[in-house]
Design an enzyme around this catalytic site. Sequence first.
Site, short mmCIF file in Angstrom:
data_model
loop_
_atom_site.label_atom_id
_atom_site.label_comp_id
_atom_site.label_asym_id
_atom_site.label_seq_id
_atom_site.Cartn_x
_atom_site.Cartn_y
_atom_site.Cartn_z
N HIS A 1 0.35 -15.81 -1.55
CA HIS A 1 0.56 -14.51 -2.25
C HIS A 1 -0.29 -14.21 -3.26
O HIS A 1 -0.41 -12.91 -3.51
CB HIS A 1 1.72 -15.22 -2.92
CG HIS A 1 2.26 -14.28 -3.99
ND1 HIS A 1 3.07 -13.21 -3.54
CD2 HIS A 1 2.55 -14.19 -5.44
CE1 HIS A 1 3.71 -12.34 -4.49
NE2 HIS A 1 3.15 -13.17 -5.51
N ASP B 1 2.63 -7.72 -6.53
CA ASP B 1 3.74 -8.46 -6.86
C ASP B 1 4.80 -7.71 -7.59
O ASP B 1 4.96 -6.49 -7.13
CB ASP B 1 3.35 -9.63 -7.58
CG ASP B 1 4.63 -10.63 -7.87
OD1 ASP B 1 5.15 -11.26 -7.01
OD2 ASP B 1 5.14 -10.62 -9.18
#
Length: 314
Positions: free
Chosen positions: A290, A108
Amino acid sequence: MRFPTEFPTPKLISVNGVTLEVFEAGSENRGNPIILCHGWPEIAYSWRHQIPALAAAGYHVIAPNQRGYGNSSQPTAVTEYDISHLSADLTALLDHYGYDNAIFVGHDWGAFVVWGLALLHPDRVSKIINLSLPYQERGEIPWIEFMEAILGGDYYFVHFNRQPGVADAILEKHTSQFLRNLYRKNEPLKEPDPGMSLINLAKADRADGEPLMSQQELAVFVSAFEHSGFTSNINWYRNLDRNWHILAGADPIIKQPALMIYGDRDIIPKSENLSTFVPNVDVTSLDCGHWIQQEKPTETTKKILDWLKDRSAA
């Protein structure tokens, strides 16, 4: 903040004008460093599944809570969270341990920092393994301006920049609920609700999908963000256009060997031109969302170690 007994005891290390809370394993493997860079809203504990496996495989594992997170420093000036400062923290950490370079792993926002580090300080990065966020092409106009034109003012990147402090206060008021609702897996696909998605999530009584982690694991994250709040770490977002300007003079081509790991259900799209900017890249994916290294810990660790073994043999 209390960490489970099996997680490394933190050290507070002064580098680059700040103090970083650093978790270390495999110090007996000195000379073979790998540095793990978390995303938002994460902390070094997000690598809890990978740290012991990497140490057992012969790596000196260094996982900092980056500036603005956990017990690490929280500078007050927004500009102290730009890519120059974030990458300089990592080079200073290398200097602290006496390393010329290291393997860097990012997820991320941590991936964004690792890509940026490779652009600004290419000699300090030996190999790159990034999860979720592919290399971001710089483009013709600054990133927030571009996102605002395409995605609108409620898109959370834009909202963080155009309405500073609004989301921060709401997330801090609902820290436990926000993180509980955010850290989910197996979420059904659906059209986003109107408004600012993260504010909606923080205020929601329930969330789709299944919990990503146990209550005990979630408590570590909640404790960390109750301590740090959200402004310091959201300030990373408030430097995106500044980063666009900082990177203007950098060679945009990343030459190091790289592994890009996607989650097939991640809302972040896969790059269509990754190899243009990262010509020495291998690409793989996992059937997850994610939170790749937490949702598929065993599979993620195996992909990392297999790739490192293959690259060492090459």
